[in-house]
Design an enzyme around this catalytic site. Sequence first.
Site, PDB file in Angstrom:
ATOM      1  N   ARG A 113       4.814   5.685  15.299  1.00 47.32           N
ATOM      2  CA  ARG A 113       5.190   5.993  13.913  1.00 47.32           C
ATOM      3  C   ARG A 113       5.084   7.515  13.652  1.00 47.32           C
ATOM      4  NH1 ARG A 113       2.259   8.304   9.283  1.00 47.32           N
ATOM      5  NH2 ARG A 113       3.379   7.634   7.447  1.00 47.32           N
ATOM      6  N   VAL A 114       6.080   8.054  12.990  1.00 48.76           N
ATOM      7  CA  VAL A 114       6.038   9.468  12.603  1.00 48.76           C
ATOM      8  C   VAL A 114       6.128   9.544  11.084  1.00 48.76           C
ATOM      9  CG1 VAL A 114       7.214  11.695  12.750  1.00 48.76           C
ATOM     10  CG2 VAL A 114       7.088  10.223  14.771  1.00 48.76           C
ATOM     11  N   GLY A 115       5.191  10.235  10.488  1.00 50.18           N
ATOM     12  CA  GLY A 115       5.203  10.405   9.030  1.00 50.18           C
ATOM     13  C   GLY A 115       5.844  11.722   8.639  1.00 50.18           C
ATOM     14  N   ASP A 116       5.520  12.190   7.447  1.00 50.37           N
ATOM     15  CA  ASP A 116       6.153  13.416   6.930  1.00 50.37           C
ATOM     16  C   ASP A 116       5.571  14.699   7.511  1.00 50.37           C
ATOM     17  OD1 ASP A 116       3.751  12.545   5.477  1.00 50.37           O
ATOM     18  OD2 ASP A 116       4.035  14.369   4.317  1.00 50.37           O
TER      19      ASP A 116
ATOM     20  N   THR B 264      -5.437  13.837   5.652  1.00 57.56           N
ATOM     21  CA  THR B 264      -4.586  14.842   6.276  1.00 57.56           C
ATOM     22  C   THR B 264      -4.984  16.232   5.769  1.00 57.56           C
ATOM     23  OG1 THR B 264      -2.807  13.257   6.423  1.00 57.56           O
ATOM     24  CG2 THR B 264      -2.143  15.551   6.186  1.00 57.56           C
TER      25      THR B 264
ATOM     26  N   GLY C 293       3.689   9.090   3.657  1.00 56.03           N
ATOM     27  CA  GLY C 293       4.663   9.818   4.470  1.00 56.03           C
ATOM     28  C   GLY C 293       6.084   9.314   4.352  1.00 56.03           C
TER      29      GLY C 293
HETATM   30  N1  ASP Z   1       1.309  12.034   4.955  1.00 59.49           N
HETATM   31  C1  ASP Z   1       0.536  11.516   6.038  1.00 59.49           C
HETATM   32  C2  ASP Z   1       1.371  10.547   6.828  1.00 59.49           C
HETATM   33  O1  ASP Z   1       2.113   9.787   6.239  1.00 59.49           O
HETATM   34  C3  ASP Z   1      -0.706  10.832   5.603  1.00 59.49           C
HETATM   35  C4  ASP Z   1      -1.530  11.572   4.567  1.00 59.49           C
HETATM   36  O2  ASP Z   1      -1.159  12.618   4.074  1.00 59.49           O
HETATM   37  O3  ASP Z   1      -2.613  11.061   4.219  1.00 59.49           O
HETATM   38  O4  ASP Z   1       1.257  10.501   8.026  1.00 59.49           O
END
Ligand code: ASP
Length: 301
Positions: free
Chosen positions: A197-200, A169, A222
């Site tokens: 899916r939604v991450g942070d 990321t 996330g």
């Molecule tokens: N934080 C990101 C997510 O969970 C992944 C990452 O930072 O590598 O989508």
Amino acid sequence: MVVVVHGGLSEKDFLAFDTLIRACEMAREVMREKEAIDGVESAIKILEDDPRLNAGTGSFPNLLGEIEMSASVMKNDYSCGGVAAIKNVKNPISVARAVMEKTRHILLVGEGANLFASLLGFEPYNPVAELTIETLKESICEAEKEKNPIYHCYLEKAREKLRETHWGTVGAVAKDEKGSLAAGTSTGGVKMQLPGRVGDSPLIGCGTFACPFGAVSMTGEGEEIIRWGLARRIGEWMEKVDAQKAVNMGIELAREKKIFCGVIAVNSQGEIGWGANGGILPLAYWKKEMEEPLCMLTNNS
Ligand code: ASP
């Protein structure tokens, strides 16, 4: 003027420092005339365009092999915007900025985000690069089993390519000459993520946060970053402590909760901070008094 960019928390060696440096240089140029938010957006676009990084072109595909990207931006006046699970755009960070500037909303997802981008004239774009990597992985597996020894001669090179190819990321934080702050984060998500899916990364206060005291961009697990609202905590701690101390407090919490994560931050005085719990966090930064940006790997685990 200050800018810090990261290339995502990873467990592998990082070989895309050239792009991190270019992203800093771009932000530096842009911020000579414009604001921190322009610096952050332009830096992240460079990072998104590098197929070796897991954002924009080169994003990890979901379990159905589709690329769903997420990004967000925030300024110190609390204006913010994001997109989640968006497809077929080149630079999700610019769509996130458009959500902030052109709508009353903060987050658009899926089909709604795609429609918004196309109505605004963002060109359709296919960000597939991971599929190429998947194909490479399959080719390597097949080549390993191949009886014809000529295939084995290529194996080492192919494995090397695979090792070099994919990191994390991306994110940026910046402060401009007038004192405005901005943060942004962009991602393709995580490996094996379920569609939808939604991450942070697109969530304000989780992967990205800015307030009058500082600006923060996170990377890592996330789901855990969301659970503990890490970017907001670190951002708000900068009211009382300097940027590095606020990051250290965030990393301490991450350690306590066993969260694999990395963070970059800048405060209202232009002081910067970074840290990671587990893995390595590649980053680059530039401050007004420096001639050229510097890059480094951080490992606070
Ligand atoms: N934080 C990101 C997510 O969970 C992944 C990452 O930072 O590598 O989508």
